[in-house]
Design a protein around this motif. Structure first.
Motif, PDB file in Angstrom:
ATOM      1  N   ALA A 101     -11.352  -9.211   7.786  1.00 40.89           N
ATOM      2  CA  ALA A 101      -9.805  -8.652   7.449  1.00 40.89           C
ATOM      3  C   ALA A 101      -9.157  -8.311   8.486  1.00 40.89           C
ATOM      4  O   ALA A 101      -9.740  -7.997   9.764  1.00 40.89           O
ATOM      5  CB  ALA A 101      -9.978  -7.511   6.574  1.00 40.89           C
ATOM      6  N   ILE A 102      -7.783  -8.240   8.457  1.00 40.22           N
ATOM      7  CA  ILE A 102      -7.070  -7.628   9.628  1.00 40.22           C
ATOM      8  C   ILE A 102      -6.027  -6.662   9.107  1.00 40.22           C
ATOM      9  O   ILE A 102      -5.360  -7.115   8.021  1.00 40.22           O
ATOM     10  CB  ILE A 102      -6.232  -8.592  10.591  1.00 40.22           C
ATOM     11  N   ILE A 103      -6.245  -5.318   9.319  1.00 47.47           N
ATOM     12  CA  ILE A 103      -5.309  -4.469   8.924  1.00 47.47           C
ATOM     13  C   ILE A 103      -4.188  -3.962   9.835  1.00 47.47           C
ATOM     14  O   ILE A 103      -4.478  -3.833  11.178  1.00 47.47           O
ATOM     15  CB  ILE A 103      -6.284  -3.117   8.699  1.00 47.47           C
ATOM     16  N   ASP A 104      -3.278  -3.976   9.390  1.00 46.94           N
ATOM     17  CA  ASP A 104      -1.912  -3.326  10.168  1.00 46.94           C
ATOM     18  C   ASP A 104      -1.687  -1.973  10.142  1.00 46.94           C
ATOM     19  O   ASP A 104      -1.372  -1.296   9.100  1.00 46.94           O
ATOM     20  CB  ASP A 104      -0.727  -3.847   9.666  1.00 46.94           C
ATOM     21  N   ALA A 105      -2.501  -1.292  11.261  1.00 47.14           N
ATOM     22  CA  ALA A 105      -2.308   0.347  11.373  1.00 47.14           C
ATOM     23  C   ALA A 105      -0.962   0.723  11.139  1.00 47.14           C
ATOM     24  O   ALA A 105      -1.163   1.823  10.481  1.00 47.14           O
ATOM     25  CB  ALA A 105      -2.952   0.740  12.751  1.00 47.14           C
ATOM     26  N   THR A 106       0.101   0.294  11.541  1.00 44.59           N
ATOM     27  CA  THR A 106       1.225   0.853  11.197  1.00 44.59           C
ATOM     28  C   THR A 106       1.815   0.867   9.473  1.00 44.59           C
ATOM     29  O   THR A 106       2.697   1.603   9.427  1.00 44.59           O
ATOM     30  CB  THR A 106       2.488   0.069  12.088  1.00 44.59           C
ATOM     31  N   SER A 107       1.081   0.079   8.946  1.00 45.30           N
ATOM     32  CA  SER A 107       1.607   0.161   7.474  1.00 45.30           C
ATOM     33  C   SER A 107       0.610   1.109   6.574  1.00 45.30           C
ATOM     34  O   SER A 107       0.957   1.322   5.505  1.00 45.30           O
ATOM     35  CB  SER A 107       0.932  -1.360   6.822  1.00 45.30           C
ATOM     36  N   LEU A 108      -0.213   1.733   7.166  1.00 43.57           N
ATOM     37  CA  LEU A 108      -1.255   2.636   6.463  1.00 43.57           C
ATOM     38  C   LEU A 108      -0.456   3.971   5.648  1.00 43.57           C
ATOM     39  O   LEU A 108       0.285   4.464   6.527  1.00 43.57           O
ATOM     40  CB  LEU A 108      -2.342   2.903   7.288  1.00 43.57           C
ATOM     41  N   PRO A 109      -0.766   3.962   4.337  1.00 43.58           N
ATOM     42  CA  PRO A 109       0.198   5.214   3.847  1.00 43.58           C
ATOM     43  C   PRO A 109      -0.594   6.446   4.199  1.00 43.58           C
ATOM     44  O   PRO A 109      -1.624   6.989   3.476  1.00 43.58           O
ATOM     45  CB  PRO A 109      -0.017   4.893   2.450  1.00 43.58           C
ATOM     46  N   THR A 110      -0.336   7.213   5.306  1.00 49.11           N
ATOM     47  CA  THR A 110      -1.021   8.283   5.887  1.00 49.11           C
ATOM     48  C   THR A 110      -0.677   9.518   5.042  1.00 49.11           C
ATOM     49  O   THR A 110       0.570   9.500   4.441  1.00 49.11           O
ATOM     50  CB  THR A 110      -0.919   8.447   7.414  1.00 49.11           C
ATOM     51  N   VAL A 111      -1.140  10.703   5.281  1.00 47.87           N
ATOM     52  CA  VAL A 111      -0.823  12.042   5.024  1.00 47.87           C
ATOM     53  C   VAL A 111       0.613  12.214   5.540  1.00 47.87           C
ATOM     54  O   VAL A 111       1.132  11.589   6.642  1.00 47.87           O
ATOM     55  CB  VAL A 111      -1.658  13.153   5.315  1.00 47.87           C
ATOM     56  N   PRO A 112       1.609  13.171   5.163  1.00 53.78           N
ATOM     57  CA  PRO A 112       2.857  13.366   5.426  1.00 53.78           C
ATOM     58  C   PRO A 112       2.857  13.766   6.971  1.00 53.78           C
ATOM     59  O   PRO A 112       1.981  14.511   7.390  1.00 53.78           O
ATOM     60  CB  PRO A 112       3.391  14.418   4.468  1.00 53.78           C
TER      61      PRO A 112
END
Lengths: 334, 334
Positions: B247-258
């Protein structure tokens, strides 16, 4: 490049490897077919058999409470942890289909101890035709085991606790107190015992009464049944309470451990209050009693008393008035 | 004369009383009908639904390992112990049907603690339409909980881990890291937190994604799915390994905490390695991706990357080459 394998994964893989081959018992084909997805996913998938109800049971088996790490071999812990949970399936007249293993281990039990545990567990799984379907592992100072067994029984044919009727005869399989006697012997020994010791067999490697219970269910001979896990004096009142009845037990009829191995009062105490026998306690209507053989596949069947309308649970001896049978079996909260 | 009631019986009766009323949730009638025999016998009986496979899962919830007695209220322990096991049923696209409770308690937890625990547990059981079917209790120095949940899914429709294909998009529900952030906040507090604290809600009272997963299964939108219990960096490699993909994950797309609640690197660390979120991780074929809404019942759906043929699990950031995503989530054996 392979993933770094976290330690938990290594333990899971050891368990999976150990159970990769399906059990070779009676129901091996059925078991394989009924488990389309076993270990390795979020949960296991099980295909229920048509016309059957599913039986669900779970059992603790905890270091210090149910076994001692220095007295009970890992092999025996593996066998017994599954056998006692399977015994609850037998108590319902059912056939085991698969089980889930929850295991918490200290670091020092993740190699040799775990290997030997899995050998005993796997032998039991084969013997009971009950493959591993999944589970959960974690780390803990002491060894904690919880086993869930999934079984099946033809719809409406389960042997319940709540259907004994006044006048029914009360039977037990096997001899009562032998497991407790084995525990007493084990406590006096130094170190763990081998697999072969016949005097400890009943305590270390109990055999759930699957065939007997399935036969009673199939032939509709038993009105109620349960397995004896905490001792007759604790378990019989539970059956009576569930059925809204009482019972009178004839002390002289109890199938105790052999005379040569215990005094009469020791043998009586073991038979009434000894836990861990995993024998079957069942009630049979008077008119079906002649169908109960003296032995079933080599296991003695003994009529020990009868169900009464009065809700008392009484013990009658060779002389004097019957006395209340007080629960003095295994109770973890005493 | 009534039987002397052993202490274990008193605890069993408290549990039974607490669950006597059937859950009022969506599946209340189905649940009642599918449980012809619940607590009080050797085992529970469950009537499987026609055309369904049975889902089986079990989960530890142990004092000192999974919760702290002085920080986690008994109510939250009751809720979460069931919710996290139900989350495994959700991860398969299934509907929970009933559960078994194995409980080991110290004497000092058998009254007020047990009462509050049963309140939280019962609320969760209602919420998930998942009645108590049976269990096992024993005494122990520390509180040990093991929960087995039995669920169902239409045959052949289970969401598995092993069926992701190269080119599939990878989605997560909700925000990642919020539960871990809640735990960090709780650790800094004195004493246990109340039910109402919204900043701790995700950690104390997780909501398994039952409706979302059932919808993905019904609409055949997901090729693979699992719940995020140990953190994305640990769980995604498990899905990839089971499917034989990378898999390749796009770090900038992750739904992080506010942003307001954590620095960018803290938020990224929580999203990648924080455990206990119980959000759904799922893969969707490229041609079905337009059917995934931005929100499902108020829960954001986020595309975070895609499945690759190469077996590496990579994280690509705003700059530089993608890096191997190393499992740094929850592992009890580390």
């Amino acid at each position: 490049m392979p993933f770094r394998s976290p330690p938990e994964n290594a333990i899971l893989e050891k368990i999976h490897r150990s159970f990769r081959v399906a059990p070779r018992g009676r129901n091996a084909r059925a078991s394989r077919n009924s488990l389309p997805l076993g270990m390795g996913d979020d949960a296991a998938l099980f295909a229920p058999s048509p016309g059957c109800q599913t039986i669900l049971t779970c059992d603790w088996f905890l270091q210090g409470t149910h076994f001692l790490r220095d007295k009970h071999s890992a092999d025996a812990v593996g066998w017994k942890s599954l056998a006692r949970a399977v015994s609850d399936i037998a108590a319902m007249g059912g056939t085991p289909r698969c089980f889930l293993l929850s295991l918490a281990l200290p670091q020092d039990a993740t190699s040799a101890w775990l290997d030997a545990f899995l050998v005993g567990l796997r032998r039991a799984a084969k013997r009971f035709a009950c493959p591993l379907a999944g589970g959960d592992t974690t780390k803990r100072r002491e060894i904690l085991i919880n086993i869930t067994v999934i079984g099946e029984v033809a719809s409406g044919r389960a042997l319940r606790r709540d259907a004994a009727n006044p006048g029914d005869f009360i039977y037990v399989s096997g001899r009562l107190g032998a497991a407790q006697q084995g525990l007493q012997r084990l406590r006096k020994r130094r170190g763990a015992a081998g697999r072969a010791n016949p005097r400890l067999q009943k305590h270390l490697y109990p055999e759930p009464r699957l065939a007997l219970a399935a036969w009673l269910s199939k032939k509709r001979l038993a009105t109620a049944a349960m397995d004896l896990s905490d001792g007759l004096s604790t378990d019989l009142p539970r059956l009576c309470s569930a059925s809204g009845v009482g019972a009178i037990i004839d002390a002289t009829s109890l199938p105790t451990v052999p005379r040569a191995t215990a005094s009469p009062s020791q043998a009586m105490n073991l038979a009434l209050n000894g836990g861990d026998d995993y024998e079957l306690l069942f009630t049979v209507p008077r008119n079906k009693a002649k169908k109960i053989p003296a032995n079933f596949a080599g296991i003695p069947m003994t009529k020990i008393g009868k169900i009464t309308k009065s809700r008392k649970v009484l013990l009658s001896g060779p002389s004097g008035l019957p006395k209340i049978l007080r629960p003095q079996g295994w109770d973890p909260f005493l």
